[in-house]
Design an enzyme around this catalytic site. Structure first.
Site, PDB file in Angstrom:
ATOM      1  N   GLN A   1      -3.769  -1.090   9.929  1.00 44.53           N
ATOM      2  CA  GLN A   1      -3.792  -2.440   9.367  1.00 44.53           C
ATOM      3  C   GLN A   1      -4.354  -3.449  10.374  1.00 44.53           C
ATOM      4  O   GLN A   1      -3.906  -3.508  11.519  1.00 44.53           O
ATOM      5  CB  GLN A   1      -2.380  -2.868   8.937  1.00 44.53           C
ATOM      6  CG  GLN A   1      -2.292  -4.224   8.284  1.00 44.53           C
ATOM      7  CD  GLN A   1      -3.005  -4.281   6.941  1.00 44.53           C
ATOM      8  OE1 GLN A   1      -2.966  -3.339   6.153  1.00 44.53           O
ATOM      9  NE2 GLN A   1      -3.682  -5.387   6.675  1.00 44.53           N
TER      10      GLN A   1
ATOM     11  N   LYS B   1       0.826  -1.202   0.000  1.00 42.77           N
ATOM     12  CA  LYS B   1       0.000   0.000   0.000  1.00 42.77           C
ATOM     13  C   LYS B   1       0.865   1.260   0.000  1.00 42.77           C
ATOM     14  O   LYS B   1       0.590   2.210  -0.750  1.00 42.77           O
ATOM     15  CB  LYS B   1      -0.933  -0.025   1.219  1.00 42.77           C
ATOM     16  CG  LYS B   1      -1.992  -1.110   1.143  1.00 42.77           C
ATOM     17  CD  LYS B   1      -2.681  -1.344   2.471  1.00 42.77           C
ATOM     18  CE  LYS B   1      -3.665  -2.510   2.391  1.00 42.77           C
ATOM     19  NZ  LYS B   1      -4.266  -2.853   3.686  1.00 42.77           N
TER      20      LYS B   1
ATOM     21  N   ASP C   1     -10.497   3.290   4.822  1.00 40.98           N
ATOM     22  CA  ASP C   1     -10.923   1.893   4.793  1.00 40.98           C
ATOM     23  C   ASP C   1     -12.444   1.778   4.870  1.00 40.98           C
ATOM     24  O   ASP C   1     -13.007   0.714   4.628  1.00 40.98           O
ATOM     25  CB  ASP C   1     -10.299   1.121   5.966  1.00 40.98           C
ATOM     26  CG  ASP C   1      -9.333   0.045   5.505  1.00 40.98           C
ATOM     27  OD1 ASP C   1      -9.250  -0.197   4.282  1.00 40.98           O
ATOM     28  OD2 ASP C   1      -8.672  -0.563   6.363  1.00 40.98           O
TER      29      ASP C   1
END
Length: 297
Positions: A104, A60, A127
């Site tokens: 994460q 990412k 997200d």
């Protein structure tokens, strides 16, 4: 125009090439970034030393840099306390150069993911996992930041069916907050008739066979068999699992939730790997760019 491989041999489904579609999307993101006037900022936070998470975070961060983003990575020890992690999130919330924050998952067991996600500014929650963004999505608020994997899956479906799914029946196997529930909402908002199926569904194969669009998102290797698939259906395989394979140097291979070799009845299908996975990262970059654009007015 469909991005599925229309040249697939008779009796075999067309492959929906997520890797190629994601590349087209990221090319567009790079062009938009260059003309935005503000450098989108993405901060990724990794807690602990989980190998798979480290690989995902690296991918990412590298993609963000390649697209011209301001990319920041915070790598914290596994013993990091909740207060310490929340302090990092608070600093990123306050940083005007950061437009997107991604913590994460999974986190170490002593950290409460729900508490951490709730601490992220909803307008920086790229997200799309916060309760605020989930609520916005549920009521069709266009300011919602949509979770990356369902958003990518919907983009793939659009290459086959277009944006309007009126008259089509969709079945989503899996009801997670991360994929299943937002996927069902997106399908419904595109006018599909949607069923959410799960482990408690009676006669799951029969329910799946009704689907013009079948989305499998349960994380169980090759659970969906060929005779679960309606002839001509579009099949989106979100799952990833590793199974033993002596022919591979690693001794394992990656498979999805669909028994791919049995899925000849499908009209179009995403492979694993190379289907939904590349789209997830592309959508993360698009969410970050859109957040930066909104902040810039």
């Amino acid at each position: 125009m469909s991005s599925a491989d229309s040249a697939a041999p008779s009796g075999r489904p067309a492959l929906i090439d997520g890797k190629a579609i994601a590349a087209t999307i990221t090319d567009d993101i790079a062009r938009r970034t260059a003309s935005l006037g503000v450098k989108p900022g993405l901060a990724v936070v990794l807690v602990g030393d989980d190998g798979a998470s480290a690989v995902y975070v690296s991918m990412k961060s590298k993609k963000a840099e390649a697209l011209g983003f301001h990319s920041v990575q915070h790598t914290l020890l596994a013993a990091t306390t909740e207060a310490e992690l929340l302090a990092v999130v608070a600093d990123l919330n306050a940083d005007p150069a950061i437009h997107g924050i991604l913590v994460q998952l999974p986190l170490p067991a002593h950290l409460d993911a729900a508490v951490v996600i709730a601490a992220i500014d909803p307008d920086k929650d790229v997200d799309g996992l916060s309760v605020t963004n989930a609520g916005r999505l549920a009521v069709g608020d266009p300011s919602a930041i949509v979770p990356c994997t369902p958003l990518g899956a919907m983009t793939l479906i659009g290459t086959v069916h277009g944006a309007d799914l009126s008259g089509l029946e969709a079945v989503v196997i899996g009801r997670s907050r991360l994929v299943g529930l937002p996927m069902a909402l997106l399908l419904q908002q595109a006018n599909a008739t949607v069923t959410i199926a799960h482990s408690r569904t009676r006669d799951l194969p029969a329910v799946a066979r009704r689907a013009d669009i079948l989305v499998a998102a349960v994380g169980r290797a090759e659970m969906v068999k060929g005779d679960w698939i309606k002839p001509g259906a579009t099949v989106i395989d979100v799952g990833t699992s590793r199974v033993p394979d002596a022919s591979k140097a690693s001794g394992q291979r990656l498979v999805g939730d669909i028994a791919f070799a049995e899925a000849g009845a499908a009209g179009a299908i995403t492979p694993v790997p190379g289907g939904v996975g590349p789209m997830t990262i592309a959508m993360l970059m698009r969410n970050t760019l859109d957040a930066a654009a909104r902040r810039a007015g």
